[in-house]
Design a protein around this motif. Structure first.
Motif, PDB file in Angstrom:
ATOM      1  N   ASP A 108      -8.833  -3.638  -6.131  1.00  0.00           N
ATOM      2  CA  ASP A 108      -7.883  -4.323  -7.004  1.00  0.00           C
ATOM      3  C   ASP A 108      -8.076  -3.956  -8.476  1.00  0.00           C
ATOM      4  OD1 ASP A 108      -6.243  -6.117  -5.259  1.00  0.00           O
ATOM      5  OD2 ASP A 108      -8.213  -6.783  -4.644  1.00  0.00           O
ATOM      6  N   VAL A 109      -9.328  -3.794  -8.882  1.00  0.00           N
ATOM      7  CA  VAL A 109      -9.583  -3.423 -10.277  1.00  0.00           C
ATOM      8  C   VAL A 109      -9.074  -2.012 -10.555  1.00  0.00           C
ATOM      9  CG1 VAL A 109     -11.388  -2.950 -11.976  1.00  0.00           C
ATOM     10  CG2 VAL A 109     -11.538  -4.986 -10.539  1.00  0.00           C
ATOM     11  N   ILE A 110      -9.334  -1.071  -9.632  1.00  0.00           N
ATOM     12  CA  ILE A 110      -8.881   0.307  -9.853  1.00  0.00           C
ATOM     13  C   ILE A 110      -7.358   0.388  -9.772  1.00  0.00           C
ATOM     14  CG2 ILE A 110      -8.879   1.191  -7.477  1.00  0.00           C
ATOM     15  CD1 ILE A 110     -10.383   2.965 -10.519  1.00  0.00           C
ATOM     16  N   CYS A 128      -5.640   6.513  -9.133  1.00  0.00           N
ATOM     17  CA  CYS A 128      -6.308   5.209  -9.065  1.00  0.00           C
ATOM     18  C   CYS A 128      -5.665   4.323  -8.002  1.00  0.00           C
ATOM     19  CB  CYS A 128      -6.251   4.517 -10.424  1.00  0.00           C
ATOM     20  SG  CYS A 128      -7.243   5.301 -11.711  1.00  0.00           S
ATOM     21  N   LYS A 129      -4.359   4.333  -7.931  1.00  0.00           N
ATOM     22  CA  LYS A 129      -3.668   3.518  -6.926  1.00  0.00           C
ATOM     23  C   LYS A 129      -3.923   4.036  -5.513  1.00  0.00           C
ATOM     24  CE  LYS A 129       0.607   2.366  -8.348  1.00  0.00           C
ATOM     25  NZ  LYS A 129       1.913   2.557  -9.033  1.00  0.00           N
ATOM     26  N   ALA A 130      -4.129   5.358  -5.389  1.00  0.00           N
ATOM     27  CA  ALA A 130      -4.469   5.923  -4.086  1.00  0.00           C
ATOM     28  C   ALA A 130      -5.859   5.469  -3.641  1.00  0.00           C
ATOM     29  CB  ALA A 130      -4.406   7.443  -4.148  1.00  0.00           C
ATOM     30  N   LEU A 131      -6.810   5.420  -4.580  1.00  0.00           N
ATOM     31  CA  LEU A 131      -8.146   4.910  -4.259  1.00  0.00           C
ATOM     32  C   LEU A 131      -8.064   3.458  -3.798  1.00  0.00           C
ATOM     33  CD1 LEU A 131     -10.393   6.306  -7.154  1.00  0.00           C
ATOM     34  CD2 LEU A 131      -9.715   7.397  -5.017  1.00  0.00           C
ATOM     35  N   CYS A 132      -7.205   2.698  -4.452  1.00  0.00           N
ATOM     36  CA  CYS A 132      -6.995   1.300  -4.044  1.00  0.00           C
ATOM     37  C   CYS A 132      -6.485   1.236  -2.607  1.00  0.00           C
ATOM     38  CB  CYS A 132      -6.001   0.626  -4.986  1.00  0.00           C
ATOM     39  SG  CYS A 132      -5.377  -0.967  -4.391  1.00  0.00           S
ATOM     40  N   GLY A 133      -5.548   2.094  -2.270  1.00  0.00           N
ATOM     41  CA  GLY A 133      -4.999   2.076  -0.921  1.00  0.00           C
ATOM     42  C   GLY A 133      -6.053   2.351   0.139  1.00  0.00           C
ATOM     43  N   VAL A 134      -6.941   3.307  -0.112  1.00  0.00           N
ATOM     44  CA  VAL A 134      -7.988   3.634   0.849  1.00  0.00           C
ATOM     45  C   VAL A 134      -8.980   2.479   0.992  1.00  0.00           C
ATOM     46  CG1 VAL A 134      -9.913   5.185   1.367  1.00  0.00           C
ATOM     47  CG2 VAL A 134      -7.789   6.111   0.441  1.00  0.00           C
ATOM     48  N   ALA A 135      -9.501   1.999  -0.143  1.00  0.00           N
ATOM     49  CA  ALA A 135     -10.519   0.947  -0.105  1.00  0.00           C
ATOM     50  C   ALA A 135      -9.953  -0.365   0.440  1.00  0.00           C
ATOM     51  CB  ALA A 135     -11.102   0.735  -1.497  1.00  0.00           C
ATOM     52  N   ALA A 136      -8.770  -0.741  -0.027  1.00  0.00           N
ATOM     53  CA  ALA A 136      -8.169  -2.004   0.433  1.00  0.00           C
ATOM     54  C   ALA A 136      -7.840  -1.944   1.915  1.00  0.00           C
ATOM     55  CB  ALA A 136      -6.922  -2.313  -0.380  1.00  0.00           C
ATOM     56  N   GLY A 137      -7.290  -0.814   2.364  1.00  0.00           N
ATOM     57  CA  GLY A 137      -6.961  -0.688   3.783  1.00  0.00           C
ATOM     58  C   GLY A 137      -8.183  -0.783   4.672  1.00  0.00           C
ATOM     59  N   ALA A 138      -9.295  -0.149   4.242  1.00  0.00           N
ATOM     60  CA  ALA A 138     -10.524  -0.191   5.036  1.00  0.00           C
ATOM     61  C   ALA A 138     -11.124  -1.585   5.059  1.00  0.00           C
ATOM     62  CB  ALA A 138     -11.531   0.815   4.481  1.00  0.00           C
TER      63      ALA A 138
END
Length: 460
Positions: free
Chosen positions: A166-168, A197-207
């Protein structure tokens, strides 16, 4: 034929008498669905009046059906009796952070469209398309790279990675918003960085969402929880669209100073709502942070004079309030778990006589331990169970505490090593029982490691 008719009538009379005498009259019966109960009384039941009574209570039953429909759409089966505490509060904070994200996202979209030339004379669809293609390409590349580097770390720190996501994401949205304020040549790099940054959010949040949904699925099932969260996000998304539309309409009517104040207020609300969500997650399995909290509490109480067999450590809900949800904000013991075998024997300066003893330790306990410059090294066998790994980390925490109490001790000393092993051998059963009484599940323990596991095979 008449004989059979009489026999049938007699059997029916006996059956009716049996039903009349055996059915208890003082019980209350409820038909339950989605947490809504419709009462039925055996004592007051009268078939001849059932139709009039059903008409008189139709309105109340209809209201209960509406309540049941709402529950079946947004809440898991068994809520609230079988769902972990805090589910509704978690959902409310989740809705708040969704709304704040969507309102800021509409501002970012406006800025990106302005930057690619929408509404400007001389701007072409081709140049705008190229900007979007480059931006999306950087986002896809960062998704693949981040997945390769971090995919095996999410499970051991779900709360931290979810908050990181969420922060990223906030960083990405902010980069897109300010992209129109920088020189024109920096616009494309800014929106590329924002999308990364939003792509990193998608990976981390989805996992991390998978582990979070599994937590709330206790008493229900994961497919039901996924469906209910999907329904909630649909409603919060719809409300977000309405608020975002009103927000977008008012953007041109307020000053830039007020707009930026509102933007940063929404960002703070978003981060705060996510922190509240993470604090509500009381996982019943241990990771590094939770095991350190439990172990330090257990050892401190022994130091105060309590008997190990009488100690009950804090439960998951209590530890959740103490657990850090930010990277770098806690001070765990210097432990490197999951080092390779060759690095392990090289760093502890093991000679040829020591290697067989190390192998024997790993075959018996599932791990071996050494100390180099105050850092505890733990080599894990590939056949070690989650309980073996939990014991290994507990062993390392006890060793670190002993070395801090007396810095003159050396783990290379065989006598010190044997003494520490004896202490761990005595304390571990009591610690494991204490954690079990507090509803911890060591069979699901997961720790951040360096990724190596040692395989031992006999040579033929």
């Amino acid at each position: 034929m008449r004989y059979f008719t009489y026999l049938y009538i007699l059997l029916r009379l006996v059956q009716c008498q049996s039903l009349a005498t055996n059915v208890p009259q003082n019980v209350s019966i409820f038909s339950k669905k989605n947490g809504v109960a419709i009462p039925f009384s055996v004592k007051d039941y009268n078939p001849s009046k059932s139709q009039e009574k059903s008409r008189s209570i139709r309105g109340s039953i209809d209201m209960k059906k509406i309540e049941s429909l709402i529950r079946s759409t947004f809440f898991p089966v068994g809520y609230p009796e079988k769902t972990p505490p805090g589910f509704l509060t978690f959902c409310i904070w989740s809705w708040i952070q969704d709304l704040s994200t969507q309102m800021r996202a509409i501002l970012a979209t406006q800025r990106v469209l302005e930057g690619v030339g929408v509404g400007k004379e001389g701007a072409t669809a081709l140049s705008a398309s190229i900007n979007f293609l480059v931006r999306d390409g950087f986002g896809m590349a960062s998704t693949l790279l981040f997945t390769a580097l971090a995919s095996n770390r999410f499970r051991s720190n779900v709360k931290k990675w979810r908050l990181f996501a969420d922060v990223i994401n906030d960083v990405g949205i902010t980069l897109e918003v300010v992209a129109t304020l920088v020189p024109r040549k920096l616009f494309l790099p800014m929106i590329c960085c924002g999308n990364m940054c939003k792509a990193l959010c998608g990976v981390a949040a989805g996992a991390c969402n998978g582990a979070i949904n599994l937590h709330w699925a206790k008493g229900s099932d994961i497919s039901d929880i996924n469906a209910k969260f999907g329904a909630q996000q649909t409603v919060s998304g719809s409300l977000g669209l309405i608020f975002a539309a009103l927000f977008a309409k008012s953007v041109s009517a307020i000053s830039n100073h007020t707009l930026w104040l509102l933007y940063f207020f929404l960002t703070v609300v978003h981060i705060y709502a996510n922190m509240k969500c993470m604090k509500l997650l009381a996982f019943d399995y241990v990771n590094v942070d939770r095991l350190v909290i439990l172990s330090e509490n257990f050892l401190e109480r022994i130091k105060r004079g309590e008997e190990p067999e009488n100690i009950t450590v804090d439960n998951p809900a209590t530890v959740s309030s103490q657990e850090s949800i930010f990277f770098g904000s806690n001070h765990n013991p210097p432990i490197r778990m999951g080092v390779s075998f060759d690095s392990f024997v090289r760093l502890i300066h093991a000679n040829h006589d020591m290697v067989p003893r190390i192998v024997k330790d790993m075959e018996e306990a599932g791990y071996s331990m050494g100390v180099v410059d105050g850092v505890i090294l733990v080599a894990i066998r590939d056949m070690a169970t989650p309980i073996d790994r939990t014991k290994a980390y507990f062993h390392a925490i006890v060793l670190n505490r002993i070395l801090e109490m007396d810095k003159s001790l050396s783990y290379h000393d065989v006598a010190v090593k044997k003494a520490v092993e004896e202490i761990v051998h005595r304390l571990w059963p009591h610690f494991a029982k204490s954690a079990e009484r507090a509803k911890w599940d060591f069979n699901r323990s997961v720790f951040s490691t360096e990724g190596y596991e040692v395989a031992i095979h006999p040579v033929t």
